[in-house]
Design a protein around this motif. Sequence first.
Motif, PDB file in Angstrom:
ATOM      1  N   LEU A 407      53.982  24.313  35.225  1.00 11.54           N
ATOM      2  CA  LEU A 407      53.590  25.171  36.346  1.00 11.54           C
ATOM      3  C   LEU A 407      52.677  26.293  35.882  1.00 11.54           C
ATOM      4  O   LEU A 407      51.607  26.529  36.461  1.00 11.54           O
ATOM      5  CB  LEU A 407      54.824  25.776  37.016  1.00 11.54           C
ATOM      6  CG  LEU A 407      55.671  24.896  37.930  1.00 11.54           C
ATOM      7  CD1 LEU A 407      56.786  25.727  38.526  1.00 11.54           C
ATOM      8  CD2 LEU A 407      54.835  24.278  39.025  1.00 11.54           C
ATOM      9  N   ASP A 408      53.096  27.001  34.845  1.00 10.26           N
ATOM     10  CA  ASP A 408      52.312  28.135  34.370  1.00 10.26           C
ATOM     11  C   ASP A 408      50.981  27.692  33.797  1.00 10.26           C
ATOM     12  O   ASP A 408      49.961  28.372  33.979  1.00 10.26           O
ATOM     13  CB  ASP A 408      53.103  28.924  33.324  1.00 10.26           C
ATOM     14  CG  ASP A 408      54.170  29.807  33.941  1.00 10.26           C
ATOM     15  OD1 ASP A 408      54.215  29.892  35.178  1.00 10.26           O
ATOM     16  OD2 ASP A 408      54.968  30.397  33.190  1.00 10.26           O
ATOM     17  N   ALA A 409      50.965  26.562  33.078  1.00 14.61           N
ATOM     18  CA  ALA A 409      49.716  26.087  32.486  1.00 14.61           C
ATOM     19  C   ALA A 409      48.675  25.814  33.561  1.00 14.61           C
ATOM     20  O   ALA A 409      47.515  26.237  33.454  1.00 14.61           O
ATOM     21  CB  ALA A 409      49.978  24.833  31.658  1.00 14.61           C
ATOM     22  N   ALA A 410      49.077  25.098  34.608  1.00 13.42           N
ATOM     23  CA  ALA A 410      48.136  24.775  35.678  1.00 13.42           C
ATOM     24  C   ALA A 410      47.752  26.015  36.477  1.00 13.42           C
ATOM     25  O   ALA A 410      46.568  26.230  36.781  1.00 13.42           O
ATOM     26  CB  ALA A 410      48.745  23.721  36.600  1.00 13.42           C
ATOM     27  N   ARG A 411      48.737  26.836  36.809  1.00 10.85           N
ATOM     28  CA  ARG A 411      48.477  28.022  37.635  1.00 10.85           C
ATOM     29  C   ARG A 411      47.555  28.995  36.905  1.00 10.85           C
ATOM     30  O   ARG A 411      46.617  29.544  37.494  1.00 10.85           O
ATOM     31  CB  ARG A 411      49.794  28.686  38.000  1.00 10.85           C
ATOM     32  CG  ARG A 411      49.639  29.925  38.860  1.00 10.85           C
ATOM     33  CD  ARG A 411      50.919  30.298  39.582  1.00 10.85           C
ATOM     34  NE  ARG A 411      52.109  30.112  38.799  1.00 10.85           N
ATOM     35  CZ  ARG A 411      53.334  29.958  39.312  1.00 10.85           C
ATOM     36  NH1 ARG A 411      53.493  29.933  40.629  1.00 10.85           N
ATOM     37  NH2 ARG A 411      54.381  29.819  38.548  1.00 10.85           N
ATOM     38  N   ARG A 412      47.788  29.208  35.632  1.00 11.80           N
ATOM     39  CA  ARG A 412      46.989  30.169  34.875  1.00 11.80           C
ATOM     40  C   ARG A 412      45.540  29.710  34.750  1.00 11.80           C
ATOM     41  O   ARG A 412      44.606  30.501  34.949  1.00 11.80           O
ATOM     42  CB  ARG A 412      47.606  30.367  33.489  1.00 11.80           C
ATOM     43  CG  ARG A 412      47.006  31.524  32.708  1.00 11.80           C
ATOM     44  CD  ARG A 412      47.633  31.665  31.340  1.00 11.80           C
ATOM     45  NE  ARG A 412      49.087  31.674  31.414  1.00 11.80           N
ATOM     46  CZ  ARG A 412      49.877  30.737  30.891  1.00 11.80           C
ATOM     47  NH1 ARG A 412      49.342  29.710  30.257  1.00 11.80           N
ATOM     48  NH2 ARG A 412      51.180  30.833  30.986  1.00 11.80           N
ATOM     49  N   PHE A 413      45.336  28.428  34.437  1.00 12.02           N
ATOM     50  CA  PHE A 413      43.965  27.946  34.281  1.00 12.02           C
ATOM     51  C   PHE A 413      43.224  27.993  35.611  1.00 12.02           C
ATOM     52  O   PHE A 413      42.045  28.371  35.661  1.00 12.02           O
ATOM     53  CB  PHE A 413      43.970  26.519  33.727  1.00 12.02           C
ATOM     54  CG  PHE A 413      42.607  26.066  33.275  1.00 12.02           C
ATOM     55  CD1 PHE A 413      42.155  26.345  31.998  1.00 12.02           C
ATOM     56  CD2 PHE A 413      41.768  25.379  34.141  1.00 12.02           C
ATOM     57  CE1 PHE A 413      40.881  25.953  31.589  1.00 12.02           C
ATOM     58  CE2 PHE A 413      40.494  24.980  33.744  1.00 12.02           C
ATOM     59  CZ  PHE A 413      40.048  25.268  32.461  1.00 12.02           C
ATOM     60  N   ALA A 414      43.878  27.629  36.690  1.00 11.35           N
ATOM     61  CA  ALA A 414      43.242  27.668  38.006  1.00 11.35           C
ATOM     62  C   ALA A 414      42.805  29.080  38.365  1.00 11.35           C
ATOM     63  O   ALA A 414      41.682  29.299  38.842  1.00 11.35           O
ATOM     64  CB  ALA A 414      44.203  27.114  39.058  1.00 11.35           C
ATOM     65  N   ALA A 415      43.687  30.034  38.134  1.00 10.47           N
ATOM     66  CA  ALA A 415      43.367  31.424  38.483  1.00 10.47           C
ATOM     67  C   ALA A 415      42.286  31.999  37.577  1.00 10.47           C
ATOM     68  O   ALA A 415      41.377  32.695  38.035  1.00 10.47           O
ATOM     69  CB  ALA A 415      44.630  32.273  38.401  1.00 10.47           C
ATOM     70  N   ASP A 416      42.360  31.706  36.279  1.00  6.48           N
ATOM     71  CA  ASP A 416      41.406  32.275  35.324  1.00  6.48           C
ATOM     72  C   ASP A 416      39.997  31.739  35.524  1.00  6.48           C
ATOM     73  O   ASP A 416      39.016  32.450  35.279  1.00  6.48           O
ATOM     74  CB  ASP A 416      41.850  31.985  33.885  1.00  6.48           C
ATOM     75  CG  ASP A 416      43.084  32.783  33.477  1.00  6.48           C
ATOM     76  OD1 ASP A 416      43.456  33.711  34.224  1.00  6.48           O
ATOM     77  OD2 ASP A 416      43.662  32.468  32.419  1.00  6.48           O
ATOM     78  N   HIS A 417      39.871  30.473  35.959  1.00  8.02           N
ATOM     79  CA  HIS A 417      38.554  29.845  36.003  1.00  8.02           C
ATOM     80  C   HIS A 417      38.073  29.542  37.421  1.00  8.02           C
ATOM     81  O   HIS A 417      36.980  28.985  37.592  1.00  8.02           O
ATOM     82  CB  HIS A 417      38.579  28.564  35.176  1.00  8.02           C
ATOM     83  CG  HIS A 417      38.828  28.814  33.718  1.00  8.02           C
ATOM     84  ND1 HIS A 417      37.858  29.232  32.847  1.00  8.02           N
ATOM     85  CD2 HIS A 417      39.974  28.756  32.984  1.00  8.02           C
ATOM     86  CE1 HIS A 417      38.376  29.399  31.645  1.00  8.02           C
ATOM     87  NE2 HIS A 417      39.658  29.118  31.701  1.00  8.02           N
ATOM     88  N   GLY A 418      38.870  29.879  38.419  1.00  9.85           N
ATOM     89  CA  GLY A 418      38.431  29.692  39.792  1.00  9.85           C
ATOM     90  C   GLY A 418      38.296  28.245  40.211  1.00  9.85           C
ATOM     91  O   GLY A 418      37.462  27.909  41.066  1.00  9.85           O
ATOM     92  N   VAL A 419      39.109  27.380  39.629  1.00  5.53           N
ATOM     93  CA  VAL A 419      39.065  25.959  39.968  1.00  5.53           C
ATOM     94  C   VAL A 419      40.427  25.506  40.465  1.00  5.53           C
ATOM     95  O   VAL A 419      41.445  26.153  40.230  1.00  5.53           O
ATOM     96  CB  VAL A 419      38.655  25.098  38.754  1.00  5.53           C
ATOM     97  CG1 VAL A 419      37.289  25.505  38.249  1.00  5.53           C
ATOM     98  CG2 VAL A 419      39.681  25.180  37.634  1.00  5.53           C
ATOM     99  N   HIS A 420      40.438  24.382  41.156  1.00  4.88           N
ATOM    100  CA  HIS A 420      41.683  23.728  41.529  1.00  4.88           C
ATOM    101  C   HIS A 420      42.062  22.779  40.406  1.00  4.88           C
ATOM    102  O   HIS A 420      41.201  22.076  39.866  1.00  4.88           O
ATOM    103  CB  HIS A 420      41.514  22.968  42.841  1.00  4.88           C
ATOM    104  CG  HIS A 420      41.190  23.856  44.000  1.00  4.88           C
ATOM    105  ND1 HIS A 420      42.143  24.342  44.872  1.00  4.88           N
ATOM    106  CD2 HIS A 420      40.001  24.353  44.428  1.00  4.88           C
ATOM    107  CE1 HIS A 420      41.569  25.090  45.785  1.00  4.88           C
ATOM    108  NE2 HIS A 420      40.266  25.120  45.542  1.00  4.88           N
ATOM    109  N   VAL A 421      43.338  22.744  40.058  1.00  4.39           N
ATOM    110  CA  VAL A 421      43.800  21.931  38.937  1.00  4.39           C
ATOM    111  C   VAL A 421      44.815  20.909  39.416  1.00  4.39           C
ATOM    112  O   VAL A 421      45.753  21.242  40.152  1.00  4.39           O
ATOM    113  CB  VAL A 421      44.438  22.811  37.832  1.00  4.39           C
ATOM    114  CG1 VAL A 421      45.072  21.946  36.744  1.00  4.39           C
ATOM    115  CG2 VAL A 421      43.383  23.727  37.221  1.00  4.39           C
ATOM    116  N   VAL A 422      44.615  19.657  39.025  1.00  9.33           N
ATOM    117  CA  VAL A 422      45.606  18.604  39.212  1.00  9.33           C
ATOM    118  C   VAL A 422      46.075  18.207  37.815  1.00  9.33           C
ATOM    119  O   VAL A 422      45.386  17.469  37.116  1.00  9.33           O
ATOM    120  CB  VAL A 422      45.008  17.392  39.955  1.00  9.33           C
ATOM    121  CG1 VAL A 422      46.033  16.257  40.029  1.00  9.33           C
ATOM    122  CG2 VAL A 422      44.556  17.794  41.347  1.00  9.33           C
TER     123      VAL A 422
END
Length: 516
Positions: A407-422
């Motif tokens: 959860l944290d890995a996906a949420r952090r990368f999405a927020a930091d880079h402005g992308v949606h992550v699957v």
Amino acid sequence: MRVLDTAQMREADRRTIDEIGIPSIVLMENAGRAVAGAIEARFAAAARGRLALLCGRGSNGGDGLVAARALAERGAAVAIVLLARGEDVRGDARTNLDVARRLGLPVAEAPDEAAWQACRPDVAAADLVVDALVGTGLRAPLDGLPATVAADVNAARRPVVAVDLPSGLSADTGACIGASVDARVTVTLGAPKIPLVVTPAAERAGEMVVADIGIPSRVMDELGGPRVELLTGDVVRAWLPARGRDAHKGDHGRIVVVAGSPGKTGAARLAGTGALRSGAGLVTVATPASCVGPVATVPEYMTAALPETESGTARRTAVDVVLALGADVVAVGPGLGVGTEPRALVRALVERVPGPLVLDADALTALADDPGALALRRDRITVATPHPGEMARLAGTTVGEVQGNRLDAARRFAADHGVHVVLKGARTVIAAPSGSVRVNASGNPGMATGGTGDVLTGAVAAWLAQAADTEAAMSLAVHLHGRAGDLAADRVGETALVAGDVANHLGAAAVELAGH
């Protein structure tokens, strides 16, 4: 369906009791009876046999005491082991302990190691064990007597039904923070908890049963804090768009899939097929010129030849060919290759594609040394679909750290880079730049085979062109992809499952979701 952490569950309880006016003793009664009902439904024979109920001194133990009373009323031979002194039990749990004793139910107190050893035979002889030791309040790994009890319960190899959470799991993370009870079924109270829906912790919880204990849905919806949702068919169905009777192919999206290289043309075919089977109106697979022949074996999509290097991979100049195709959505990466020119092509597409862009496989590898390049697309929709290894490379961490807290890995990368992550894998995680997270409930281990991610890439691109918004598109793609895998496994088994089976069942999954 909202998934709650410790603080959110505590606030839901407080609001229900203090603001709505439902007494806490009523919630405990509802919880315990829901546990008893789940045991009867799933373990009918054991529910009328010998049951060992392990109860802590807090509210979780109180729920277990209610369950013991309800099961005894229905004919079970219950043995209650209280992992505390009776005098140390307070509040509603104490009320239910006193009720159990007045009814003559056997309650053995085991506040220390020696007393527990005397109670162990009840666990070994039980047809089923109820774990009501520790609930959502756990902050640190089990140690001392609780850790011993958890190990002994697991060693007894009896079916275990956990109340709210298997003891030893933290409600705040999908990581396993230490030793825990391994449950066959977990009856979670009011709402799912994070470790029940995210691996690796979910592997210790068994089947999850969500029990309605009387907390109003409005209370759940209005809770603050991180928003995590569990994707089920009932949730996703609302986002499935209907097709008008006068629809034409242009209404459902023009998808361009940039994929393939020598030896990896299958990835391009699978991604194109995934887009077709997910409802895209027009699909073009853009692939190096020498790969067009093998890729063009699927008659329903078109192909476009890209300029190529001597080794047969796409050149950077292919960006102009791709843009000229006029796609509504571009997907890039499956089987593309990782040489200098394909990497430069990916960077050029990131910079120049004006609409939604899906990045997978080799496209993500091309960005691993500079994920900051994704900032170029903060004003455009970008979806990254990494597997755990790709996520680790993008985030500059290890696969173990990614898998330990998905959860944290996906949420952090999405927020930091402005992308949606699957973030693909068991219980695929979908994270938006806003911080919202969804966890998918469909899928099976048979899908851990080459090519299934390529099918998902095409599906994500197709739904981005059809769904009402980006999060709905990703949710539809991921859930239907997993459900297609489930339907395929029902037919061929998990061992024999291949990516083409998943692609070929996407239509059946959509029909099932629509209900006709």
